[in-house]
Design a protein around this motif. Structure first.
Motif, PDB file in Angstrom:
ATOM      1  N   TYR A  19      38.618  32.803  33.762  1.00 21.80           N
ATOM      2  CA  TYR A  19      38.543  34.246  33.516  1.00 21.80           C
ATOM      3  C   TYR A  19      39.159  34.593  32.164  1.00 21.80           C
ATOM      4  O   TYR A  19      38.585  35.362  31.393  1.00 21.80           O
ATOM      5  CB  TYR A  19      39.263  34.994  34.630  1.00 21.80           C
ATOM      6  N   TYR A 115      45.385  38.207  42.011  1.00 20.44           N
ATOM      7  CA  TYR A 115      44.703  38.665  40.805  1.00 20.44           C
ATOM      8  C   TYR A 115      45.381  38.019  39.611  1.00 20.44           C
ATOM      9  O   TYR A 115      46.502  37.523  39.707  1.00 20.44           O
ATOM     10  CB  TYR A 115      44.682  40.193  40.692  1.00 20.44           C
ATOM     11  N   ASP A 136      39.166  51.375  37.467  1.00 18.95           N
ATOM     12  CA  ASP A 136      39.019  51.323  36.021  1.00 18.95           C
ATOM     13  C   ASP A 136      38.502  52.684  35.552  1.00 18.95           C
ATOM     14  O   ASP A 136      37.792  53.379  36.300  1.00 18.95           O
ATOM     15  CB  ASP A 136      38.049  50.220  35.607  1.00 18.95           C
ATOM     16  N   GLN A 151      35.973  44.519  29.856  1.00 15.56           N
ATOM     17  CA  GLN A 151      36.633  43.575  30.747  1.00 15.56           C
ATOM     18  C   GLN A 151      38.152  43.758  30.707  1.00 15.56           C
ATOM     19  O   GLN A 151      38.897  42.887  30.283  1.00 15.56           O
ATOM     20  CB  GLN A 151      36.259  42.154  30.371  1.00 15.56           C
ATOM     21  N   PRO A 154      41.330  42.862  35.823  1.00 20.12           N
ATOM     22  CA  PRO A 154      41.076  41.538  36.394  1.00 20.12           C
ATOM     23  C   PRO A 154      40.488  41.653  37.793  1.00 20.12           C
ATOM     24  O   PRO A 154      40.708  42.643  38.497  1.00 20.12           O
ATOM     25  CB  PRO A 154      42.467  40.896  36.438  1.00 20.12           C
ATOM     26  N   PRO A 155      39.729  40.658  38.233  1.00 24.95           N
ATOM     27  CA  PRO A 155      39.178  40.694  39.582  1.00 24.95           C
ATOM     28  C   PRO A 155      40.273  40.568  40.629  1.00 24.95           C
ATOM     29  O   PRO A 155      41.345  40.027  40.377  1.00 24.95           O
ATOM     30  CB  PRO A 155      38.245  39.479  39.603  1.00 24.95           C
ATOM     31  N   ASP A 157      40.938  38.828  44.243  1.00 28.95           N
ATOM     32  CA  ASP A 157      40.430  37.770  45.113  1.00 28.95           C
ATOM     33  C   ASP A 157      41.093  37.842  46.482  1.00 28.95           C
ATOM     34  O   ASP A 157      42.318  38.000  46.587  1.00 28.95           O
ATOM     35  CB  ASP A 157      40.702  36.393  44.511  1.00 28.95           C
ATOM     36  N   SER A 256      35.601  37.817  45.856  1.00 31.25           N
ATOM     37  CA  SER A 256      36.094  38.350  44.588  1.00 31.25           C
ATOM     38  C   SER A 256      35.468  39.715  44.326  1.00 31.25           C
ATOM     39  O   SER A 256      34.256  39.884  44.457  1.00 31.25           O
ATOM     40  CB  SER A 256      35.758  37.394  43.440  1.00 31.25           C
ATOM     41  N   THR A 258      35.185  42.963  41.600  1.00 32.95           N
ATOM     42  CA  THR A 258      35.375  43.378  40.207  1.00 32.95           C
ATOM     43  C   THR A 258      34.858  44.796  40.009  1.00 32.95           C
ATOM     44  O   THR A 258      33.873  45.199  40.626  1.00 32.95           O
ATOM     45  CB  THR A 258      34.649  42.435  39.233  1.00 32.95           C
ATOM     46  N   SER A 260      34.310  47.861  36.691  1.00 34.42           N
ATOM     47  CA  SER A 260      34.350  48.121  35.253  1.00 34.42           C
ATOM     48  C   SER A 260      33.866  49.531  34.982  1.00 34.42           C
ATOM     49  O   SER A 260      33.034  50.074  35.718  1.00 34.42           O
ATOM     50  CB  SER A 260      33.493  47.114  34.474  1.00 34.42           C
TER      51      SER A 260
END
Length: 297
Positions: A19, A115, A136, A151, A154-155, A157, A256, A258, A260
Motif C-alpha cells: 500500500y 489499518y 474522507d 489516496q 488508508p484501508p 482491514d 478490506s 476503502t 475516497s
C-alpha cells in the motif's frame, strides 16, 4: 505471539508495504499533475485578463461560493450525523439470517482489525474490529484545474480466521452493516472546471499458504461536474467468494474497506462518511463458511 497471530501480523505487514508503495507512486505522479494544472490555470487567467474580465469579481464570486457551501454543509450534515444508531436492528437481522442458514455452515466472528497509514514508520496499527470508523472529504479550490483528495485514507482491514475440517471447495460469505452518508456539490461553469466524486469499495482476500488475490466489490462510485446530492448509506450487505482449501491448515480471510473523496473548483465539495456520530460506522457481522463438498461442486 501465537502462530496464528504471527501469521496475521506478517500478512498485514506485507499488505501495508504494498500500500505504501502505491501511495509513493501516486504522490510522485501528483507532483507532475499539480505542475501541469498550475500552468493550465495560469494560461486561463491570462486569457481572462486579455478578454477584459475582472479578476476581482471572480475572487468575490469564489468567496461567495465558499460562504454558500459552508451554509449548505451546516444544514445538510447535521441531520445525517445525529440520526439514531441502527445497531439493534442490525443484530436482529443478523440473528435471523444465521437462523435461516441453519446447520449449513459456521458463522465466524471477526478476530482482528488493522489499518496502515502511509506516513508512519511502517507499523500496522490495530483497530476495533467490531465497529469500523472511516471517512474522507475534499474541498475544491481555484478554477478547478486541480483536484484535491485522492489516496489519503488508508484501508481498514477486518480479519476472519478458521481451520477447515476437511479438504474441498468452500463458500466464504462475509456480512457487513454499512451506515453512513455522502455529500457531493459542484456547479461547473464556462470559466471553471468543477467536479466532486466519492467512492466506497470492499474486497475479500483469502490466504492459505499464499494470498489468493482480492475479489473486489465496488459499492459506491458517484460524482459529476454539475451535481448537488447527498444521501444515507444504510445497508447490510453480503460478499461471497469460493476457494479450494486444505484440511487442517489455517485460513485467513481479510475484508478490506476503502473510501475516497476528491473535488476540484472553488465551492465544490465531496465527502464519504462512515465515522461521525453514533449512527455512522461499519460493523462486521460474521463470515459464513460452508463446505461445498456434496453440493454438486
Amino acid at each position: 505471539m501465537s502462530p496464528i497471530d504471527q501469521l496475521i501480523h506478517d500478512l498485514e505487514q506485507g499488505r501495508a508495504t504494498k500500500y505504501r508503495e502505491r501511495v509513493k507512486r501516486y504522490k510522485a505522479g501528483e507532483a507532475q499533475r499539480k505542475k501541469a494544472s498550475e500552468a493550465h490555470e495560469k494560461k486561463q487567467l491570462e486569457f481572462m485578463r486579455s478578454a477584459g474580465l475582472k479578476l476581482n469579481q471572480i475572487e468575490q464570486d469564489q468567496k461567495e461560493e465558499a460562504r454558500k457551501l459552508k451554509s449548505y454543509l451546516e444544514q445538510t450534515r447535521a441531520p445525517l450525523i445525529s440520526r439514531p444508531s441502527m445497531s439493534v436492528e442490525d443484530a436482529k437481522r443478523t440473528a435471523q439470517s444465521i437462523a435461516r442458514l441453519g446447520g449449513l455452515g459456521l458463522a465466524i466472528p471477526p478476530s482482528a482489525g488493522f489499518y496502515y497509514p502511509p506516513d508512519t514508520s511502517g507499523e500496522v496499527l490495530p483497530l476495533d474490529p467490531s465497529r469500523i470508523k472511516i471517512k474522507d472529504e475534499a474541498h475544491g479550490f481555484g478554477l478547478g484545474w486541480e483536484a484535491t483528495g485522492g489516496q489519503s485514507v488508508p484501508p481498514a482491514d477486518v480479519v476472519f480466521y478458521f481451520i477447515p475440517d476437511q479438504s474441498g471447495p468452500y463458500s466464504l460469505t462475509a456480512s457487513f452493516a454499512f451506515h453512513g452518508f455522502y455529500v457531493l456539490k459542484a456547479d461547473d461553469g464556462w470559466l471553471s472546471s468543477k467536479h466532486a466524486h466519492v467512492t466506497l469499495d470492499f474486497s475479500l482476500d483469502t490466504f492459505q499458504f499464499v494470498d489468493r488475490g482480492p475479489k473486489s466489490f465496488p459499492l459506491l462510485d458517484q460524482g459529476g461536474q454539475n451535481i448537488n446530492e447527498f444521501d444515507n448509506i444504510d445497508s447490510v450487505l453480503s460478499f461471497s467468494d469460493t476457494q479450494d482449501l486444505r484440511q487442517g491448515e489455517p485460513v485467513v480471510v481479510t475484508a478490506s474497506i476503502t473510501v475516497s473523496a476528491d473535488a476540484s473548483g472553488s465551492g465544490s465539495y465531496a465527502e464519504i462518511n462512515l465515522a461521525d456520530g453514533d449512527a455512522n460506522y461499519i460493523e462486521p457481522q460474521y463470515l459464513w463458511v460452508t463446505n461445498l463438498t456434496g453440493f454438486g461442486h
